[in-house]
Design a protein around this motif. Structure first.
Motif, PDB file in Angstrom:
ATOM      1  N   THR A 221       3.616   3.303  15.390  1.00 16.82           N
ATOM      2  CA  THR A 221       3.557   2.125  15.429  1.00 16.82           C
ATOM      3  C   THR A 221       4.953   1.307  15.444  1.00 16.82           C
ATOM      4  O   THR A 221       5.486   0.618  15.990  1.00 16.82           O
ATOM      5  N   THR A 222       5.597   1.895  14.278  1.00 21.16           N
ATOM      6  CA  THR A 222       6.777   1.075  13.873  1.00 21.16           C
ATOM      7  C   THR A 222       7.799   1.718  14.895  1.00 21.16           C
ATOM      8  O   THR A 222       8.710   1.142  15.201  1.00 21.16           O
ATOM      9  N   GLN A 223       7.875   3.219  15.167  1.00 19.10           N
ATOM     10  CA  GLN A 223       8.689   3.678  16.289  1.00 19.10           C
ATOM     11  C   GLN A 223       8.741   3.024  17.613  1.00 19.10           C
ATOM     12  O   GLN A 223       9.664   2.840  18.234  1.00 19.10           O
ATOM     13  N   TYR A 224       7.687   2.890  18.004  1.00 18.42           N
ATOM     14  CA  TYR A 224       7.425   2.301  19.432  1.00 18.42           C
ATOM     15  C   TYR A 224       7.872   0.901  19.345  1.00 18.42           C
ATOM     16  O   TYR A 224       8.541   0.325  20.358  1.00 18.42           O
ATOM     17  N   THR A 225       7.586   0.116  18.034  1.00 20.50           N
ATOM     18  CA  THR A 225       8.020  -1.296  18.288  1.00 20.50           C
ATOM     19  C   THR A 225       9.710  -1.455  18.132  1.00 20.50           C
ATOM     20  O   THR A 225      10.185  -2.100  18.868  1.00 20.50           O
ATOM     21  N   GLU A 226      10.025  -0.566  17.386  1.00 16.31           N
ATOM     22  CA  GLU A 226      11.580  -0.237  17.283  1.00 16.31           C
ATOM     23  C   GLU A 226      12.499  -0.162  18.499  1.00 16.31           C
ATOM     24  O   GLU A 226      13.297  -0.816  18.949  1.00 16.31           O
ATOM     25  N   ARG A 227      11.594   0.805  19.541  1.00 13.37           N
ATOM     26  CA  ARG A 227      12.266   0.829  20.778  1.00 13.37           C
ATOM     27  C   ARG A 227      12.163  -0.100  21.527  1.00 13.37           C
ATOM     28  O   ARG A 227      13.259  -0.486  22.515  1.00 13.37           O
ATOM     29  N   ALA A 228      11.124  -0.982  21.440  1.00 12.33           N
ATOM     30  CA  ALA A 228      10.958  -2.204  22.178  1.00 12.33           C
ATOM     31  C   ALA A 228      12.092  -3.369  21.860  1.00 12.33           C
ATOM     32  O   ALA A 228      12.684  -4.084  22.500  1.00 12.33           O
ATOM     33  N   VAL A 229      12.250  -3.292  20.580  1.00 11.64           N
ATOM     34  CA  VAL A 229      13.179  -4.471  19.867  1.00 11.64           C
ATOM     35  C   VAL A 229      14.569  -4.167  20.595  1.00 11.64           C
ATOM     36  O   VAL A 229      15.154  -5.003  20.830  1.00 11.64           O
ATOM     37  N   LYS A 230      14.851  -2.827  20.399  1.00 10.92           N
ATOM     38  CA  LYS A 230      16.368  -2.164  20.961  1.00 10.92           C
ATOM     39  C   LYS A 230      16.320  -2.597  22.316  1.00 10.92           C
ATOM     40  O   LYS A 230      17.508  -2.953  22.664  1.00 10.92           O
ATOM     41  N   PHE A 231      15.497  -2.339  23.169  1.00 10.65           N
ATOM     42  CA  PHE A 231      15.520  -2.725  24.496  1.00 10.65           C
ATOM     43  C   PHE A 231      15.639  -4.015  24.797  1.00 10.65           C
ATOM     44  O   PHE A 231      16.575  -4.384  25.703  1.00 10.65           O
ATOM     45  N   ILE A 232      14.957  -4.740  24.124  1.00 12.32           N
ATOM     46  CA  ILE A 232      15.201  -6.356  24.284  1.00 12.32           C
ATOM     47  C   ILE A 232      16.670  -6.874  24.182  1.00 12.32           C
ATOM     48  O   ILE A 232      17.197  -7.435  24.692  1.00 12.32           O
ATOM     49  N   GLU A 233      17.212  -6.172  22.788  1.00 19.37           N
ATOM     50  CA  GLU A 233      18.485  -6.601  22.377  1.00 19.37           C
ATOM     51  C   GLU A 233      19.619  -6.097  23.494  1.00 19.37           C
ATOM     52  O   GLU A 233      20.567  -6.814  23.737  1.00 19.37           O
ATOM     53  N   HIS A 246       0.881   0.965  22.846  1.00 24.56           N
ATOM     54  CA  HIS A 246       0.617   1.468  21.351  1.00 24.56           C
ATOM     55  C   HIS A 246      -0.505   2.760  21.494  1.00 24.56           C
ATOM     56  O   HIS A 246      -1.384   2.612  22.204  1.00 24.56           O
ATOM     57  N   SER A 247      -0.283   3.656  20.569  1.00 29.20           N
ATOM     58  CA  SER A 247      -1.322   4.743  20.489  1.00 29.20           C
ATOM     59  C   SER A 247      -2.627   4.338  19.871  1.00 29.20           C
ATOM     60  O   SER A 247      -3.712   4.963  19.773  1.00 29.20           O
ATOM     61  N   MET A 248      -2.412   3.453  18.751  1.00 28.35           N
ATOM     62  CA  MET A 248      -3.300   2.878  17.970  1.00 28.35           C
ATOM     63  C   MET A 248      -4.055   1.767  18.659  1.00 28.35           C
ATOM     64  O   MET A 248      -3.443   1.055  19.589  1.00 28.35           O
ATOM     65  N   PRO A 249      -5.355   1.405  18.433  1.00 28.08           N
ATOM     66  CA  PRO A 249      -6.182   2.109  17.257  1.00 28.08           C
ATOM     67  C   PRO A 249      -7.231   3.230  17.729  1.00 28.08           C
ATOM     68  O   PRO A 249      -8.063   3.358  17.171  1.00 28.08           O
ATOM     69  N   HIS A 250      -6.672   3.879  18.651  1.00 28.80           N
ATOM     70  CA  HIS A 250      -7.269   5.208  19.065  1.00 28.80           C
ATOM     71  C   HIS A 250      -7.214   6.004  17.886  1.00 28.80           C
ATOM     72  O   HIS A 250      -6.232   6.276  17.196  1.00 28.80           O
ATOM     73  N   VAL A 251      -8.404   6.837  17.671  1.00 26.35           N
ATOM     74  CA  VAL A 251      -8.611   7.819  16.526  1.00 26.35           C
ATOM     75  C   VAL A 251      -7.747   8.874  16.876  1.00 26.35           C
ATOM     76  O   VAL A 251      -7.527   9.260  18.153  1.00 26.35           O
ATOM     77  N   PRO A 252      -7.106   9.809  15.948  1.00 27.59           N
ATOM     78  CA  PRO A 252      -7.221   9.482  14.487  1.00 27.59           C
ATOM     79  C   PRO A 252      -6.320   8.286  14.038  1.00 27.59           C
ATOM     80  O   PRO A 252      -5.326   8.276  14.427  1.00 27.59           O
ATOM     81  N   LEU A 253      -6.811   7.473  13.179  1.00 28.87           N
ATOM     82  CA  LEU A 253      -6.062   6.235  12.930  1.00 28.87           C
ATOM     83  C   LEU A 253      -5.062   6.684  11.827  1.00 28.87           C
ATOM     84  O   LEU A 253      -5.303   7.454  10.641  1.00 28.87           O
ATOM     85  N   TYR A 254      -3.639   5.931  11.912  1.00 32.59           N
ATOM     86  CA  TYR A 254      -2.593   6.215  11.113  1.00 32.59           C
ATOM     87  C   TYR A 254      -2.038   4.982  11.072  1.00 32.59           C
ATOM     88  O   TYR A 254      -1.818   4.144  12.004  1.00 32.59           O
ATOM     89  N   VAL A 255      -1.453   4.615   9.726  1.00 31.42           N
ATOM     90  CA  VAL A 255      -0.766   3.371   9.549  1.00 31.42           C
ATOM     91  C   VAL A 255       0.525   3.616   8.563  1.00 31.42           C
ATOM     92  O   VAL A 255       0.270   4.499   7.669  1.00 31.42           O
ATOM     93  N   SER A 256       1.507   3.054   8.747  1.00 38.64           N
ATOM     94  CA  SER A 256       2.619   3.150   7.739  1.00 38.64           C
ATOM     95  C   SER A 256       2.282   2.425   6.452  1.00 38.64           C
ATOM     96  O   SER A 256       1.383   1.657   6.223  1.00 38.64           O
TER      97      SER A 256
END
Length: 515
Positions: A221-233, A246-256
């Motif tokens: 989730t963090t990596q996908y978001t960072e890519r989006a932010v960099k693209f916007i900038e 986002h891959s989530m909240p599809h199982v298996p659930l993972y969170v930072s």
């Protein structure tokens, strides 16, 4: 006192810069940026403004407060690849030959002859990017960068399609117990699920991480978001389209670690809180770039919750059933759209709409041409801009599942459920700790529901409205003629072939020739 010539030059400069600013504003009203945020298995009642409990979603609540909520929004089919195919092309997924959820090494994928949403934006010179789950074929020819996206970073399919599938994790405890009994080595690895290779991370069309680990899934989730932010900038000074899937909240659930253990709802709540954080990061990036008023932000999901996973699954609220069914809990999802100055703030639309409608809606807004082939979506711009008064342009929608079975027809306030078999927990609780409970099969009979007054599909009113039943059955027959219906052993006349994976040897020759 300013000399006349200097005054003339100064006034000319002011007028010129004002004209340029006005022209820019006019251009941006017809070429807005678009950020489309698409979750995986997020249920209708899984965010705050749609009834979530046990955690908060302040950024999504703000997005809804500043935009419109659609409370009668649907996907074409309640499963991964099918739903995404419809979103990307504006077509019912079975029209373009995509069914169910494509696995690793699938022999089919999105055809090069289909026009994707990204290719629509490319018509008007947009920068296009994506991060997250694609799931429209994992061969290079099917990947986003070959279908209109300038850049891509993410997983080619669901995050459970790896050797340690959630259903297999239960084998770890059994293996350890058995090992103790026979005095074998302790800590035996869980058995790998047959047919699932290591999970790859892809950038562009190249594998950059051949074996994503559980620790790396925590960062998705963090990596996908960072890519989006960099693209916007990077693209803030020109029109852009970004698809954050986002891959989530599809199982298996993972969170930072940022959100681990933060919610009362357990890991599922933690995951949703991190998705909400992601939305906030996107909004902050737009504000920092000064383009929030020039950007449409849309948030929705591919289907309802995977109920068999219980504590690791979301909620469909009062809606019936969930993912993998044509009941409202499977196909109705939360939908929020914000476009300051165009979409009225804190508004709600109760008219039906579907993901297939976003493609022609974006085409209308940016002035792009629709494909020469048939699509199924219709422009819902008026529903976005006048949500209280506008009406759905469709007389009906179709819902298919399984092996191209027509299972329901929706028209206005009505939904006709056609006889079919569906999976259900039958009122029993789902699993715990990431382990699924067992579904059983149930039989749906012909039934008519008034979705405006009975969204939970609790009361069959077919006997009271035979004329509505007859009308919707007529629509169903037109669907069978056009798209087919395996329950009636019918092939549709309006379907198109999916893309076919190139044979490995032929693909190698093509690559060699390209070099």
């Amino acid at each position: 006192m300013m000399f006349p010539i200097k005054r003339v030059l100064f006034l000319s400069f002011v007028l010129l810069t004002s004209s340029i600013a006005a022209l820019h504003a006019a251009d941006r009203s017809t070429t807005p940026n678009v950020v489309l945020i698409f979750c995986d298995d997020l249920g209708y009642a899984d965010i705050g403004s749609f009834g979530a409990r046990g955690y908060t979603t302040p950024n999504l609540d703000r997005l809804a407060k500043e935009g419109v909520r659609f409370t009668n929004f649907h996907v074409s089919q309640a499963v991964c690849s099918a739903s995404r195919a419809a979103l990307m092309t504006g077509c019912y997924n079975n029209r373009i030959g995509i069914h169910g959820a494509l696995g690793p090494g699938a022999q089919v994928g999105i055809s090069k002859d289909e026009v994707t949403m990204a290719e629509l934006f490319k018509q008007k010179g947009y920068a296009t990017g994506m991060s997250g789950k694609w799931h429209l074929g994992d061969a290079p020819q099917f990947l986003p960068v070959h279908h209109g996206f300038d850049e891509y970073y993410g997983l080619p399919y669901s995050n459970d399609m790896w050797p340690y599938h959630p259903e297999m994790m239960a084998n770890l405890a059994k293996a350890e117990a058995n090992a103790k009994k026979v005095n074998a080595k302790k800590g035996e690895e869980p058995k790998k699920r047959k047919g699932f290779p290591p999970l790859p991370m892809i950038e562009g069309d190249k594998v950059v991480d051949p074996e994503v680990t559980p620790e790396e899934q925590e960062q998705l989730t963090t990596q996908y978001t960072e890519r989006a932010v960099k693209f916007i900038e990077k693209n803030k000074d020109k029109p852009f389209f970004f698809y954050l899937a986002h891959s989530m909240p599809h199982v298996p659930l993972y969170v930072s670690s940022k959100f681990k253990g933060k919610s009362e709802r357990g890991v599922f709540g933690d995951v949703i809180m991190e998705i909400d954080w992601s939305v906030g990061e996107v909004m902050k990036a737009l504000e920092k770039a000064g383009i929030e008023k020039d950007t449409i932000v849309i948030f929705t999901s591919d289907n309802g919750p995977w109920l068999s996973y219980g504590t690791h699954a979301g909620s469909s609220g009062s809606l019936k059933e969930g993912k993998g069914t044509s009941w409202e809990g499977g196909i109705r999802v939360p939908f929020i759209a914000r476009w300051p100055g165009k979409i009225p703030a804190d508004s709600e639309c109760r008219e039906p709409a579907m993901t297939i409608d976003l493609f022609p809606t974006f085409a209308r807004i940016i002035g792009a041409s629709l494909p020469g082939h048939k699509i199924d979506g219709l422009d819902i711009t008026q529903m976005l801009e006048s949500p209280k008064d506008a009406k759905c342009p469709h007389p009906f929608y179709f819902t298919y599942y399984a092996n191209n079975q027509l299972q329901a027809v929706m028209g206005g306030q009505w939904k006709l459920v056609l006889p079919h078999t569906y999976r259900t927990l039958g009122g029993k609780p789902g699993g715990d700790g990431g382990k699924p409970a067992q579904y059983t099969n149930a039989q749906a009979e012909l039934a008519l529901y008034d979705l405006y007054n009975d969204a939970g599909e609790t009361m069959n009113v077919a006997d009271k409205h035979p004329e509505v039943v007859a009308r919707l059955q007529g629509y169903a027959e037109s669907a069978r003629e056009d798209l087919g219906d395996s329950l009636h052993k019918r092939d549709g006349t309006g379907t198109r072939e999916p893309g076919r994976r190139a044979p490995q040897k032929a693909q190698g020759k093509q690559e060699a020739a390209g070099k």
